[in-house]
Design a protein around this motif. Structure first.
Motif, PDB file in Angstrom:
ATOM      1  N   LEU A  88       1.015  -1.203   0.109  1.00 58.64           N
ATOM      2  CA  LEU A  88       0.061   0.139   0.113  1.00 58.64           C
ATOM      3  C   LEU A  88       1.039   1.362  -0.063  1.00 58.64           C
ATOM      4  O   LEU A  88       1.670   1.337   0.882  1.00 58.64           O
ATOM      5  CB  LEU A  88      -0.934  -0.079   1.326  1.00 58.64           C
ATOM      6  CG  LEU A  88      -1.827   1.165   1.404  1.00 58.64           C
ATOM      7  CD1 LEU A  88      -2.972   1.005   0.286  1.00 58.64           C
ATOM      8  CD2 LEU A  88      -2.808   1.278   2.921  1.00 58.64           C
ATOM      9  N   ASN A 147      -7.802  -3.019   4.558  1.00 51.77           N
ATOM     10  CA  ASN A 147      -7.978  -1.262   4.643  1.00 51.77           C
ATOM     11  C   ASN A 147      -9.392  -0.959   4.463  1.00 51.77           C
ATOM     12  O   ASN A 147      -9.578  -0.045   5.144  1.00 51.77           O
ATOM     13  CB  ASN A 147      -7.022  -0.869   3.590  1.00 51.77           C
ATOM     14  CG  ASN A 147      -6.615   0.454   3.527  1.00 51.77           C
ATOM     15  OD1 ASN A 147      -7.203   1.454   3.053  1.00 51.77           O
ATOM     16  ND2 ASN A 147      -5.715   0.695   4.145  1.00 51.77           N
ATOM     17  N   ASN A 163      -3.693   6.040   0.651  1.00 50.42           N
ATOM     18  CA  ASN A 163      -4.937   5.961   0.691  1.00 50.42           C
ATOM     19  C   ASN A 163      -5.628   6.994   1.114  1.00 50.42           C
ATOM     20  O   ASN A 163      -5.070   7.811   1.903  1.00 50.42           O
ATOM     21  CB  ASN A 163      -5.374   4.760   1.352  1.00 50.42           C
ATOM     22  CG  ASN A 163      -5.388   5.023   2.675  1.00 50.42           C
ATOM     23  OD1 ASN A 163      -6.306   5.182   3.180  1.00 50.42           O
ATOM     24  ND2 ASN A 163      -3.958   4.469   3.464  1.00 50.42           N
ATOM     25  N   GLU A 214     -10.488  -1.339   8.159  1.00 51.27           N
ATOM     26  CA  GLU A 214      -9.995  -0.405   8.906  1.00 51.27           C
ATOM     27  C   GLU A 214     -10.678   1.156   8.725  1.00 51.27           C
ATOM     28  O   GLU A 214     -10.877   1.886   9.787  1.00 51.27           O
ATOM     29  CB  GLU A 214      -8.362   0.002   8.615  1.00 51.27           C
ATOM     30  CG  GLU A 214      -7.534  -1.206   9.117  1.00 51.27           C
ATOM     31  CD  GLU A 214      -6.139  -1.158   8.728  1.00 51.27           C
ATOM     32  OE1 GLU A 214      -6.013  -0.092   8.081  1.00 51.27           O
ATOM     33  OE2 GLU A 214      -5.471  -1.992   8.948  1.00 51.27           O
ATOM     34  N   ALA A 223      -7.275   4.103  -3.008  1.00 49.25           N
ATOM     35  CA  ALA A 223      -5.937   3.361  -2.438  1.00 49.25           C
ATOM     36  C   ALA A 223      -4.881   3.204  -3.707  1.00 49.25           C
ATOM     37  O   ALA A 223      -5.493   2.901  -4.701  1.00 49.25           O
ATOM     38  CB  ALA A 223      -6.377   2.051  -1.902  1.00 49.25           C
TER      39      ALA A 223
END
Length: 219
Positions: free
Chosen positions: A24, A203, A27, A206, A179
């Motif tokens: 990642l 993600n 984001n 979260e 993202a």
């Protein structure tokens, strides 16, 4: 930043990511959105590789269904003629209207936005902490830098983006979340797809986007 520092950072990043083929990069979440729920999501994987597209969309569909969210693959909605031809803004607006009529309220759209070649040293990283005792040993171990064409290996990193769009009634069809992800092992597409999907799922959870922590699944 010198070479040793770069190697140490690379080792550390590999340790943290657990040898994942995806990372990642960044984001963004719409600051006006705290929670976002969806009952029916269109999953779109934009790639010319039909095998990768089918695998990606099918696995994402299973993730949504395990979370009690209906998901439809774009390969089941868009015919070959649609994807093989350039679409106008008006035609895409018509698609959004059709999705709204069919009770879709979100689109999860993934695409490859670029790539770059990265050069790495062929030598193993796990020995970088060991100091060689003499100049001769050091020179003999690394002299291939001068004459071995494959001492440095080049591999391609793909830069991908996934965006979550709302097509809810009475609201602007706005971006909810985006993202940016690097795919570092594109040759092993099955592992890359699995890692990418897991990264997205974690993600989104979260961020409280469709998925919630500790929710029961059907699996």
């Amino acid at each position: 930043m010198n070479l040793i520092t770069k190697l140490i950072l690379l080792c550390f990043s590999v340790f943290l990511t657990g040898c994942s083929s995806t990372q990642l990069v960044s984001n963004w979440k719409n600051p006006e959105i705290i929670l976002f729920d969806a009952n029916k999501v269109l999953v779109v994987g934009m790639t010319e590789n039909q095998e990768v597209r089918t695998d990606f969309e099918s696995k994402l569909q299973k993730v949504f269904e395990s979370r009690n969210v209906e998901a439809v693959r774009s390969i089941d909605l868009f015919d070959v003629k649609f994807t093989a031809n350039k679409q106008t803004e008006e035609e895409l607006s018509a698609v959004e209207d059709l999705l709204l009529q069919r009770d879709f309220d979100a689109i999860l759209f993934t695409k490859i936005v670029g790539s770059e070649d990265i050069q790495t040293m062929r030598t193993t990283l796990n020995n970088t902490h060991k100091y060689l005792s003499t100049f001769k040993d050091d020179y003999l171990k690394h002299q291939g830098i001068y004459y071995e064409d494959d001492y440095y290996e080049t591999f391609t990193v793909f830069h991908a983006e996934t965006s979550l769009y709302c097509i809810c009634v009475g609201k602007e069809r706005q971006t909810i979340w985006n993202a940016s992800v690097d795919i570092t092992d594109p040759k092993n597409f099955e592992k890359s797809v699995d890692d990418y999907i897991k990264l997205l799922e974690n993600n989104m959870e979260e961020q409280n986007l469709i998925f919630r922590k500790n929710e029961l699944t059907n699996l």
